[in-house]
Design a protein around this motif. Structure first.
Motif, PDB file in Angstrom:
ATOM      1  N   ILE A  37      70.754  38.092 152.921  1.00 63.35           N
ATOM      2  CA  ILE A  37      69.435  37.517 153.176  1.00 63.35           C
ATOM      3  C   ILE A  37      68.431  38.663 153.220  1.00 63.35           C
ATOM      4  O   ILE A  37      68.661  39.671 153.908  1.00 63.35           O
ATOM      5  N   GLY A  38      67.317  38.551 152.510  1.00 60.31           N
ATOM      6  CA  GLY A  38      66.402  39.682 152.433  1.00 60.31           C
ATOM      7  C   GLY A  38      64.932  39.325 152.585  1.00 60.31           C
ATOM      8  O   GLY A  38      64.514  38.187 152.318  1.00 60.31           O
ATOM      9  N   THR A  39      64.159  40.318 153.016  1.00 63.51           N
ATOM     10  CA  THR A  39      62.709  40.200 153.150  1.00 63.51           C
ATOM     11  C   THR A  39      62.049  41.324 152.363  1.00 63.51           C
ATOM     12  O   THR A  39      62.322  42.504 152.614  1.00 63.51           O
ATOM     13  N   ASN A  40      61.199  40.978 151.408  1.00 66.64           N
ATOM     14  CA  ASN A  40      60.626  41.964 150.482  1.00 66.64           C
ATOM     15  C   ASN A  40      59.325  42.554 151.034  1.00 66.64           C
ATOM     16  O   ASN A  40      58.255  42.383 150.452  1.00 66.64           O
ATOM     17  N   TYR A  41      59.419  43.299 152.137  1.00 66.47           N
ATOM     18  CA  TYR A  41      58.184  43.745 152.783  1.00 66.47           C
ATOM     19  C   TYR A  41      57.435  44.823 152.017  1.00 66.47           C
ATOM     20  O   TYR A  41      56.394  45.300 152.464  1.00 66.47           O
ATOM     21  N   SER A  42      57.911  45.184 150.830  1.00 68.59           N
ATOM     22  CA  SER A  42      57.163  46.109 149.987  1.00 68.59           C
ATOM     23  C   SER A  42      56.211  45.399 149.033  1.00 68.59           C
ATOM     24  O   SER A  42      55.391  46.041 148.385  1.00 68.59           O
ATOM     25  N   ASN A  43      56.321  44.068 148.944  1.00 69.54           N
ATOM     26  CA  ASN A  43      55.480  43.322 148.001  1.00 69.54           C
ATOM     27  C   ASN A  43      54.569  42.363 148.759  1.00 69.54           C
ATOM     28  O   ASN A  43      54.977  41.263 149.143  1.00 69.54           O
ATOM     29  N   SER A  66      52.120  49.079 143.760  1.00 72.19           N
ATOM     30  CA  SER A  66      52.871  49.935 144.682  1.00 72.19           C
ATOM     31  C   SER A  66      54.281  49.420 144.887  1.00 72.19           C
ATOM     32  O   SER A  66      55.220  50.197 145.082  1.00 72.19           O
ATOM     33  N   MET A  67      54.460  48.088 144.822  1.00 74.08           N
ATOM     34  CA  MET A  67      55.800  47.514 144.923  1.00 74.08           C
ATOM     35  C   MET A  67      56.684  47.995 143.771  1.00 74.08           C
ATOM     36  O   MET A  67      57.827  48.394 143.956  1.00 74.08           O
ATOM     37  N   GLU A  68      56.135  47.961 142.566  1.00 67.73           N
ATOM     38  CA  GLU A  68      56.901  48.413 141.407  1.00 67.73           C
ATOM     39  C   GLU A  68      57.322  49.872 141.569  1.00 67.73           C
ATOM     40  O   GLU A  68      58.464  50.240 141.295  1.00 67.73           O
ATOM     41  N   LYS A 110      52.151  54.031 134.056  1.00 67.68           N
ATOM     42  CA  LYS A 110      51.817  53.189 135.204  1.00 67.68           C
ATOM     43  C   LYS A 110      52.827  53.358 136.333  1.00 67.68           C
ATOM     44  O   LYS A 110      52.465  53.425 137.514  1.00 67.68           O
ATOM     45  N   ARG A 111      54.086  53.447 135.981  1.00 73.37           N
ATOM     46  CA  ARG A 111      55.154  53.472 136.991  1.00 73.37           C
ATOM     47  C   ARG A 111      55.300  54.841 137.642  1.00 73.37           C
ATOM     48  O   ARG A 111      55.406  54.952 138.867  1.00 73.37           O
ATOM     49  N   LEU A 150      45.047  39.383 146.565  1.00 72.20           N
ATOM     50  CA  LEU A 150      44.804  40.754 147.003  1.00 72.20           C
ATOM     51  C   LEU A 150      43.757  41.423 146.112  1.00 72.20           C
ATOM     52  O   LEU A 150      43.594  41.051 144.949  1.00 72.20           O
ATOM     53  N   LYS A 151      43.119  42.436 146.662  1.00 73.17           N
ATOM     54  CA  LYS A 151      42.227  43.262 145.861  1.00 73.17           C
ATOM     55  C   LYS A 151      43.032  44.245 145.014  1.00 73.17           C
ATOM     56  O   LYS A 151      42.591  44.677 143.950  1.00 73.17           O
ATOM     57  N   GLU A 152      44.191  44.614 145.508  1.00 73.93           N
ATOM     58  CA  GLU A 152      45.060  45.550 144.783  1.00 73.93           C
ATOM     59  C   GLU A 152      45.527  44.930 143.477  1.00 73.93           C
ATOM     60  O   GLU A 152      45.849  43.738 143.429  1.00 73.93           O
ATOM     61  N   PRO A 153      45.587  45.714 142.387  1.00 71.36           N
ATOM     62  CA  PRO A 153      46.062  45.181 141.106  1.00 71.36           C
ATOM     63  C   PRO A 153      47.490  44.634 141.209  1.00 71.36           C
ATOM     64  O   PRO A 153      48.336  45.210 141.892  1.00 71.36           O
ATOM     65  N   THR A 154      47.730  43.516 140.558  1.00 67.41           N
ATOM     66  CA  THR A 154      49.065  42.930 140.514  1.00 67.41           C
ATOM     67  C   THR A 154      49.459  42.654 139.071  1.00 67.41           C
ATOM     68  O   THR A 154      48.613  42.535 138.195  1.00 67.41           O
TER      69      THR A 154
END
Length: 437
Positions: free
Chosen positions: A307-313, A133-135, A28-29, A109-113
């Motif tokens: 301080i962070g923003t997780n814009y990949s998830n 995709s985040m993983e 998967k990864r 989302l429609k994308e698998p999570t």
């Protein structure tokens, strides 16, 4: 895996169960998308925020009830061409808010999570959704870091992590299991002690492993036992660490025994920040993976909140999230070190918070493990696991004097000795435990 079945299976079956589970995770990864992402990361500029992805992320976040309301409250325009300026209108997002508004933060989302668990900044766990995709992006940015130092996918790793792969009631070797898909020899941290160190040492030497990875507290403990027994050093090509702050005395003993300086990267499962060491010895903020800001803290000069923003998830947007971690920056804004958690500080009776206590053990190779525990404003306990060369009459005054230099004389300091410092189920060693709130 069901613990009862696993713990009562023969060792070959346990190896098979681990490898079987990890086969599906590996498949998967590490698919074609992963290699495309990794290639893009390697070709891109890690110092630049991917504005296109960040803008798409913010537009998507507006679909969640929490962010829709907050964007309206702070007049944030999700489609602005200057999206970073817009985001900086927002207040810092705390872990408490995430706990309180968990369901409102999620975006369908429609994308698998899938769901990912983290032990959290206060010991309370957080289980949150992430996209596939985040993983892959998170593992791609970690592999970019590894490849910079020459580590390749085909290299076998000796893993000293927090997972209990050997049943606790097993009292004879082998104290390790095999994860063939991930090419890992997974060593049990639970069974590592002075009586079993020869088994660990011989396995590492006879397997010709050239890469070990794990929590720095475990690798430093392993190295101290090897040196204590008088075994020859175990040269490694790579020693990589994660999940804990890397302390000066740990670097010293790891480098001495494995003849290589450990390399580290800072990351969180929440994916809100990633900071990687480069071969030239500097820290690089991987802004192309997550948007990171440094906000001045009240803990001392040049100490900043991460301080962070997780814009990949897109499944669980965290914008301007307080990691509760602290970075030490120089006057030019360059990272000197990741200082650990915001609560890795002792509070004095006058209310002043004192950090950077790791410096007390800068050259303390006579200590295997150390931890500060503060139950009240008037007293702090230093927990010590002494190494074989530790001499109480010599080294205790050294530790006390160094501690007094940082904490002063208004607080009572006690040293207590342990065979091993307790670690929670995560296996991580917390350097400071404070009951002061």
């Amino acid at each position: 895996m069901i613990p009862f079945i696993y713990n009562n299976s023969p060792i070959p079956i346990q190896n098979l169960l681990i490898s079987g589970r990890e086969y599906f995770r590996h498949k998967k990864r590490y698919n074609s998308e992963f290699y495309e992402i990794l290639d893009a990361f390697n070709r891109g500029n890690p110092n630049e925020v991917n504005i296109t992805e960040l803008t798409s992320f913010v537009k998507n976040a507006a679909k969640s009830p929490f962010w829709k309301r907050r964007f309206q409250e702070y007049e944030v325009n999700p489609v602005s061409k200057d999206i970073i300026t817009e985001l900086q209108k927002l207040p810092i997002l705390t872990r408490y808010e995430v706990d309180q508004h968990f369901e409102l933060l999620k975006v369908p989302l429609k994308e698998p999570t899938s769901y990912l668990a983290t032990s959290g900044t206060t010991g309370k766990g957080l289980v949150f959704p992430q996209t596939a995709s985040m993983e892959r992006k998170q593992w791609a940015v970690w592999w970019r870091f590894r490849q910079r130092f020459g580590i390749s996918f085909g290299d076998w790793m000796g893993l000293f992590g927090g997972r209990s792969v050997v049943p606790s009631n097993q009292n004879k070797p082998p104290y390790w299991r095999y994860n063939h898909p991930m090419r890992q020899v997974m060593f049990s941290p639970l069974h590592l002690n002075a009586k079993t160190i020869s088994e660990y040492y011989n396995k590492l030497r006879n397997s010709n492993l050239k890469w070990i990875h794990g929590y720095p507290s475990q690798l430093a403990f392993l190295a101290s036992l090897i040196r204590e027994k008088g075994f020859p050093s175990l040269p490694m090509d790579y020693v990589s660490i994660g999940s804990e702050s890397l302390l000066p005395h740990q670097i010293k003993i790891i480098e001495e025994v494995f003849e290589i300086k450990p390399i580290e990267h800072y990351g969180l499962k929440e994916g809100v920040a990633n900071i990687s060491l480069t071969p030239c010895g500097k820290y690089q903020i991987d802004q192309d993976f997550a948007f990171v800001e440094f906000i001045k803290s009240d803990l001392g000069a040049n100490l900043f909140k991460i301080i962070g923003t997780n814009y990949s998830n897109h499944a669980f947007p965290l914008i301007r999230y307080d990691t509760n971690d602290i970075a030490l920056l120089d006057n030019h804004g360059e990272i000197i070190s990741i200082e650990g958690r915001n609560d890795d500080y002792i509070t004095l009776p006058n209310g002043v918070k004192i950090g950077r206590l790791t410096m007390i053990f800068l050259t303390a190779t006579f200590v295997k493990e150390a931890q500060f525990y503060q139950k009240s404003l008037n007293e702090v306990e230093i927990r010590i696991v002494p190494a074989s060369e530790y001499k109480r009459e010599v080294h205790e005054p050294i530790i006390l004097n160094a501690t007094r230099q940082r904490l002063g004389y208004e607080i009572d300091i006690k040293i207590r000795y342990y065979d091993k410092i307790y670690k929670p189920n995560s296996g991580k060693l917390k350097f400071v435990i404070s009951e002061i709130r």
